[in-house]
Design an enzyme around this catalytic site. Structure first.
Site, PDB file in Angstrom:
ATOM      1  N   ASP A  19     -13.551   6.133   1.958  1.00 33.18           N
ATOM      2  CA  ASP A  19     -12.390   6.087   2.842  1.00 33.18           C
ATOM      3  C   ASP A  19     -11.655   7.421   2.874  1.00 33.18           C
ATOM      4  O   ASP A  19     -11.107   7.803   3.901  1.00 33.18           O
ATOM      5  CB  ASP A  19     -11.443   4.968   2.399  1.00 33.18           C
ATOM      6  CG  ASP A  19     -10.367   4.688   3.443  1.00 33.18           C
ATOM      7  OD1 ASP A  19     -10.710   4.665   4.635  1.00 33.18           O
ATOM      8  OD2 ASP A  19      -9.202   4.509   3.061  1.00 33.18           O
ATOM      9  N   ASP A  20     -11.633   8.140   1.751  1.00 29.90           N
ATOM     10  CA  ASP A  20     -10.927   9.428   1.700  1.00 29.90           C
ATOM     11  C   ASP A  20     -11.602  10.463   2.593  1.00 29.90           C
ATOM     12  O   ASP A  20     -10.932  11.305   3.200  1.00 29.90           O
ATOM     13  CB  ASP A  20     -10.863   9.939   0.255  1.00 29.90           C
ATOM     14  CG  ASP A  20     -10.204   8.933  -0.669  1.00 29.90           C
ATOM     15  OD1 ASP A  20      -9.044   8.584  -0.426  1.00 29.90           O
ATOM     16  OD2 ASP A  20     -10.868   8.469  -1.623  1.00 29.90           O
ATOM     17  N   LYS A  52      -6.224  -2.055  -1.247  1.00 28.21           N
ATOM     18  CA  LYS A  52      -7.153  -1.883  -0.116  1.00 28.21           C
ATOM     19  C   LYS A  52      -7.764  -3.216   0.296  1.00 28.21           C
ATOM     20  O   LYS A  52      -7.885  -3.522   1.493  1.00 28.21           O
ATOM     21  CB  LYS A  52      -8.279  -0.919  -0.509  1.00 28.21           C
ATOM     22  CG  LYS A  52      -7.856   0.532  -0.592  1.00 28.21           C
ATOM     23  CD  LYS A  52      -7.922   1.205   0.754  1.00 28.21           C
ATOM     24  CE  LYS A  52      -7.583   2.681   0.635  1.00 28.21           C
ATOM     25  NZ  LYS A  52      -7.584   3.383   1.904  1.00 28.21           N
ATOM     26  N   ASN A  61      -2.601   6.193   9.436  1.00 31.75           N
ATOM     27  CA  ASN A  61      -2.855   5.349   8.271  1.00 31.75           C
ATOM     28  C   ASN A  61      -4.295   4.857   8.306  1.00 31.75           C
ATOM     29  O   ASN A  61      -4.744   4.295   9.310  1.00 31.75           O
ATOM     30  CB  ASN A  61      -1.884   4.157   8.308  1.00 31.75           C
ATOM     31  CG  ASN A  61      -1.841   3.390   7.005  1.00 31.75           C
ATOM     32  OD1 ASN A  61      -2.844   3.247   6.335  1.00 31.75           O
ATOM     33  ND2 ASN A  61      -0.669   2.889   6.661  1.00 31.75           N
ATOM     34  N   TYR A  84       0.849  -1.193   0.000  1.00 31.92           N
ATOM     35  CA  TYR A  84       0.000   0.000   0.000  1.00 31.92           C
ATOM     36  C   TYR A  84       0.883   1.241   0.000  1.00 31.92           C
ATOM     37  O   TYR A  84       2.022   1.204  -0.451  1.00 31.92           O
ATOM     38  CB  TYR A  84      -1.008  -0.050   1.167  1.00 31.92           C
ATOM     39  CG  TYR A  84      -2.151   0.875   0.900  1.00 31.92           C
ATOM     40  CD1 TYR A  84      -2.939   0.696  -0.242  1.00 31.92           C
ATOM     41  CD2 TYR A  84      -2.415   1.965   1.714  1.00 31.92           C
ATOM     42  CE1 TYR A  84      -3.966   1.582  -0.538  1.00 31.92           C
ATOM     43  CE2 TYR A  84      -3.446   2.838   1.425  1.00 31.92           C
ATOM     44  CZ  TYR A  84      -4.209   2.648   0.295  1.00 31.92           C
ATOM     45  OH  TYR A  84      -5.207   3.526   0.001  1.00 31.92           O
ATOM     46  N   ASN A  89      -0.335  11.937   1.130  1.00 33.14           N
ATOM     47  CA  ASN A  89       0.404  10.794   0.587  1.00 33.14           C
ATOM     48  C   ASN A  89       0.736  11.028  -0.890  1.00 33.14           C
ATOM     49  O   ASN A  89       0.038  11.771  -1.552  1.00 33.14           O
ATOM     50  CB  ASN A  89      -0.446   9.513   0.703  1.00 33.14           C
ATOM     51  CG  ASN A  89      -0.601   9.049   2.138  1.00 33.14           C
ATOM     52  OD1 ASN A  89       0.357   9.027   2.876  1.00 33.14           O
ATOM     53  ND2 ASN A  89      -1.816   8.694   2.519  1.00 33.14           N
ATOM     54  N   GLU A  94     -13.326   4.966  -3.534  1.00 36.40           N
ATOM     55  CA  GLU A  94     -11.907   5.217  -3.297  1.00 36.40           C
ATOM     56  C   GLU A  94     -11.317   6.113  -4.390  1.00 36.40           C
ATOM     57  O   GLU A  94     -11.429   5.818  -5.580  1.00 36.40           O
ATOM     58  CB  GLU A  94     -11.156   3.869  -3.272  1.00 36.40           C
ATOM     59  CG  GLU A  94      -9.768   3.951  -2.733  1.00 36.40           C
ATOM     60  CD  GLU A  94      -9.730   4.312  -1.252  1.00 36.40           C
ATOM     61  OE1 GLU A  94      -8.814   5.059  -0.857  1.00 36.40           O
ATOM     62  OE2 GLU A  94     -10.608   3.872  -0.496  1.00 36.40           O
ATOM     63  N   ASP A  95     -10.695   7.206  -3.956  1.00 38.58           N
ATOM     64  CA  ASP A  95      -9.925   8.091  -4.849  1.00 38.58           C
ATOM     65  C   ASP A  95     -10.737   8.638  -6.020  1.00 38.58           C
ATOM     66  O   ASP A  95     -10.267   8.708  -7.154  1.00 38.58           O
ATOM     67  CB  ASP A  95      -8.663   7.376  -5.352  1.00 38.58           C
ATOM     68  CG  ASP A  95      -7.609   7.279  -4.247  1.00 38.58           C
ATOM     69  OD1 ASP A  95      -7.799   7.905  -3.190  1.00 38.58           O
ATOM     70  OD2 ASP A  95      -6.601   6.583  -4.436  1.00 38.58           O
ATOM     71  N   ARG A 110      -8.328  10.650  -8.878  1.00 40.27           N
ATOM     72  CA  ARG A 110      -7.494  11.344  -7.894  1.00 40.27           C
ATOM     73  C   ARG A 110      -6.767  10.301  -7.046  1.00 40.27           C
ATOM     74  O   ARG A 110      -7.075  10.074  -5.899  1.00 40.27           O
ATOM     75  CB  ARG A 110      -8.374  12.231  -7.002  1.00 40.27           C
ATOM     76  CG  ARG A 110      -7.598  13.221  -6.148  1.00 40.27           C
ATOM     77  CD  ARG A 110      -8.424  13.684  -4.971  1.00 40.27           C
ATOM     78  NE  ARG A 110      -8.806  12.601  -4.096  1.00 40.27           N
ATOM     79  CZ  ARG A 110      -8.032  12.103  -3.120  1.00 40.27           C
ATOM     80  NH1 ARG A 110      -6.828  12.579  -2.915  1.00 40.27           N
ATOM     81  NH2 ARG A 110      -8.482  11.122  -2.363  1.00 40.27           N
TER      82      ARG A 110
END
Length: 583
Positions: free
Chosen positions: A297-298, A202, A483, A131, A439, A274-275, A184
């Site tokens: 999650d973001d 993930k 994290n 990850y 990150n 995600e993203d 992203r």
């Protein structure tokens, strides 16, 4: 046998909130014999090519006779522990992190249980490999290292046929889906179809850290094109070579996807966004949180893990959350998500309306401090943070004016916590808390060394990507890592084992408090505000139990009757990667 196979094909849902474990693999103890099913009993060459059942040299003499493996393997018989030592030695010989990543992914493709055994037993060493930060480079080069599909790719070509595409996936018993559109990826921007590395990574953590069995996980990339010209010009790019589809057509595709997921896998499948880019992430979460079991999650995972660090840090800072002032650099998904959860936690603890508790929290975006005079021009998710204050254009000016005790970076831009900024923060705080969360490591707002040096060892520091311990003035400081892997595996597992049908903000608060409670005095003495990742399975079980408890309290759980000891129940449900013996 026919009825068993038919049951496997249909993947019947159970009252337990998951799906039926047809072959008893999860219910079996490790010393019970299991049958290595595929569609028929796997044997011989086929068995060695089946990553779920392959054990390599660890097949016993009896298993080699029973499953026609004689001559297909060298004569030596190994153990899983010996295989693990050999592979770790091999992985450590690689100097380039991306080579370690490729080696781990190749292992997953040939021996699933050994892959997860390595990851669980060496989590602190291998988590940065599978990850962040290495997965970012892997996504950038995904077209070059792509060997075989690891999930589902749904593109604009499949519009109108998404349900059929989902049925092409060989597993019917899916409990967790991680989906991205690649717009992203971490702090690296639009990587299009190559963003698949994120859902794959993930879900590996859902299994290794959270205990969700691998066959119940499905990584998905929705490919609507990319605006990254470099990828469009790359002859080896694996995605659609077109500019991103936006607007009505984009949301129609997502609506078809979400409807197909519910139709194919049921009400209790968790979909983790995600993203996605900011403008889509907030829209999708708001649209589906009341009709599907969804989680971003973001926005929510980052918020929960940061809140846990803040709650834990109070033992070092003193006071309550309500006594502190927070300043963010970055007002996107992560920044506003964290800010909202902090405000909600303060409101819950003090009974002060959340509209009031938000006033303790200030955000700086690319145009400066978010203030009420800018409200008309702000995106909707920034508007609640527009407080009365004179306009300020720089972070340094904001630190001097607001005098925060906590500085949080979610900007995605490296080295933005300059020496002047950190010295100004240290001038007004005995123990400033600095969280450089962006990150990968290259995008962190400052390094651990800078934070400790510029504050003369006064800072409490944590980051999104890992930093090595740093010695200042004879004292060894261990940087915390905020994290998301601390939170989302346990949170997701708690939703699965309770059969939850919606994600509620109170579950996120419960997850944060469960994580904060795992920090001991020994950790505080080293300046740590997060527990070591070596204990992550225990941490995830505790988080899962608290999330499940909240799901039952809110009437959102469907697994009945409620287990009397949720922690023991969570531990008993966790996937373990030890080899099984075959009939």
């Amino acid at each position: 046998m026919d009825s068993t196979l038919e049951s496997m094909k249909d993947g019947e849902a159970t009252v337990g909130g998951g799906v039926e474990d047809v072959y008893g693999e999860d219910r079996a103890t490790e010393d019970q014999l299991v049958t290595p099913w595929t569609v028929s009993v796997a044997s011989g060459y086929t068995l060695l090519r089946d990553p779920r059942h392959n054990k390599g040299l660890a097949f016993t003499e009896r298993e080699r006779d029973s499953h026609y493996l004689r001559g297909l393997l060298p004569p030596a018989v190994s153990t899983q522990e010996l295989q693990e030592r050999k592979l770790m030695q091999s992985i450590r010989n690689y100097e380039v992190p991306l080579h370690k990543y490729v080696a781990m992914m190749e292992l997953e493709e040939r021996n699933e249980r050994l892959f997860y055994k390595l990851l669980i037993d060496n989590v602190e060493e291998l988590l940065p490999v599978v990850y962040t930060p290495t997965v970012g480079e892997a996504c950038q080069k995904y077209g070059s290292i792509f060997k075989r599909p690891q999930g589902l790719y749904i593109s604009m070509k499949e519009k109108g046929k998404i349900l059929e595409v989902l049925k092409n996936w060989p597993e019917r018993s899916i409990q967790v889906i991680v989906v991205t559109d690649g717009e992203r990826i971490l702090g690296l921007g639009d990587l299009g179809c190559q963003g698949m590395g994120i859902p794959v990574g993930k879900l590996a953590l859902y299994t290794a850290l959270g205990g969700v069995r691998p066959s119940a996980c499905l990584p998905i990339t929705i490919d609507v094109g990319t605006n990254n010209q470099k990828l469009l010009d790359d002859e080896f790019y694996i995605g659609l070579k077109q500019k991103r589809t936006t607007g009505k057509e984009y949301y129609e595709l997502l609506e078809e996807f979400m409807s197909a997921v519910k139709q194919n896998y049921g009400e209790k499948v968790l979909v983790q966004f995600e993203d996605f880019a900011n403008h889509n992430a907030f829209e999708l979460l708001a649209k589906y949180r009341n009709t599907h079991l969804v989680f971003n999650d973001d926005i929510q995972g980052t918020a929960s893990v940061v809140l846990a660090g803040l709650v834990a840090s109070l033992k070092l800072l003193g006071g309550s959350l309500a006594d502190h002032t927070f300043l963010f650099l970055g007002a996107g998904e992560a920044g506003t998500g964290i800010a909202e959860l902090i405000a909600l936690e303060i409101s819950t603890k003090t009974n002060i309306p959340v509209e009031e508790t938000r006033k303790k929290i200030w955000l700086v975006d690319s145009k400066g401090l978010i203030v009420s005079s800018r409200k008309e021009s702000l995106q909707h998710f920034k508007q609640p943070w527009a407080h009365e204050h004179e306009p300020l254009t720089t972070l340094l000016d904001a630190v001097k004016a607001i005098k925060p005790s906590v500085l949080i970076g979610t900007s995605g831009v490296g080295q933005t916590f300059t020496k002047d900024v950190i010295e100004a923060l240290a001038a007004v705080n005995e123990r400033p808390l600095i969280m450089a969360l962006s990150n990968p490591t290259s995008q962190a707002e400052c390094t651990a060394e800078q934070a400790y040096t510029w504050t003369k060892g006064k800072a409490i520091f944590s980051s999104g990507s890992p930093f090595d311990p740093y010695e200042y003035d004879g004292k060894l400081f261990i940087p915390g890592q905020a994290n998301n892997a601390y939170i989302f595996p346990g949170l997701g597992f708690g939703l699965v084992i309770s059969g939850a049908i919606r994600v509620h903000d109170e579950m996120l608060l419960a997850a944060s408090e469960a994580l904060a409670n795992q920090v001991t005095q020994e950790h505080y003495d080293k300046g740590m505000i997060y527990p070591p990742l070596t204990n992550i399975r225990k941490i995830s079980a505790n988080i899962a139990a608290k999330v499940a408890e909240k799901a039952y309290d809110l009437g959102l759980a469907t697994r009945l009757p409620r287990p009397t000891d949720l922690l023991k129940y969570a531990e008993s449900c966790m996937y373990t990667p030890n080899y099984r013996s075959y009939r």
